[in-house]
Design an enzyme around this catalytic site. Structure first.
Site, short mmCIF file in Angstrom:
data_model
loop_
_atom_site.label_atom_id
_atom_site.label_comp_id
_atom_site.label_asym_id
_atom_site.label_seq_id
_atom_site.Cartn_x
_atom_site.Cartn_y
_atom_site.Cartn_z
N CYS A 5 39.82 -21.30 -44.85
CA CYS A 5 40.21 -20.10 -45.92
C CYS A 5 39.20 -19.41 -46.36
O CYS A 5 39.15 -18.56 -47.45
CB CYS A 5 41.24 -21.02 -47.22
SG CYS A 5 39.91 -21.82 -48.01
N CYS A 25 39.64 -29.59 -48.20
CA CYS A 25 39.47 -28.18 -49.07
C CYS A 25 40.39 -28.16 -50.15
O CYS A 25 41.54 -28.46 -49.57
CB CYS A 25 39.43 -27.12 -48.16
SG CYS A 25 39.41 -25.41 -48.86
N CYS A 84 25.26 -30.04 -50.14
CA CYS A 84 25.47 -30.18 -51.66
C CYS A 84 26.78 -29.41 -51.97
O CYS A 84 26.80 -28.24 -52.09
CB CYS A 84 24.38 -29.69 -52.39
SG CYS A 84 24.12 -30.09 -53.83
N CYS A 102 34.42 -23.06 -46.39
CA CYS A 102 35.57 -23.73 -45.55
C CYS A 102 35.85 -22.52 -44.51
O CYS A 102 36.22 -21.46 -44.69
CB CYS A 102 37.01 -23.80 -46.35
SG CYS A 102 38.28 -24.23 -45.43
N CYS A 152 42.96 -25.19 -48.85
CA CYS A 152 43.97 -25.26 -47.95
C CYS A 152 44.21 -26.42 -47.29
O CYS A 152 45.16 -26.63 -46.45
CB CYS A 152 43.51 -24.26 -46.78
SG CYS A 152 41.65 -24.77 -45.95
#
Length: 145
Positions: A109, A58, A129, A106, A61
């Site tokens: 976060c 991510c 995707c 995510c 984070c």
């Protein structure tokens, strides 16, 4: 109220920041995608061509989201995966654009990553995707064995 719409409380994530803190930590494109549910233009992410061993994390984070081994070329212009790392992502219904899709975020976060569709390859049959600007790539150090 007889016709009152039920509301669910907003999800709380382990990593939280104010909009100002997110803006300071992210590029404008990453902020637009991760925090405002934007989408990058297809074919624009350098992560589309990433083939080295490693993990996609991510951009907000640093949570590891997808392993390179789960990546495939979907022909859509976005980095695509058949499965996330266990527990790394969450999903919810996305009813924008006059349709219902499954949004992927995510789990640490809450940053918007993209959408998942049921037209992927085996073994899962799913196509995660993802927006490349929502992620970074961490190559595996092959010298560690």
């Amino acid at each position: 109220m007889l016709f009152r719409r039920a509301t669910t409380p907003p999800e709380v994530f382990p990593v939280t920041r104010s909009d100002a803190e997110w803006r300071a930590a992210l590029s404008p494109e990453a902020f637009r995608i991760l925090r405002q549910h934007g989408t990058e233009r297809p074919g624009t992410s350098p992560l589309n061509g990433e083939k080295r061993p490693g993990r996609f994390v991510c951009a907000g984070c640093g949570t590891a989201l997808f392993d390179q081994a789960a990546k495939f070329d979907s022909g859509t212009g976005w980095p695509s995966f058949f499965a996330p790392i266990a527990g790394a992502v969450g999903t919810k219904a996305d009813r924008t654009l006059f349709m219902t899709r499954t949004e992927v975020h995510c789990a640490t976060c809450g940053g918007h990553l993209g959408h998942v569709f049921a037209d992927g390859p085996a073994p899962s049959g799913q196509r995660f995707c993802m927006n490349g600007a929502a992620m970074a790539f961490q190559p595996r150090d092959l010298s560690d064995g």
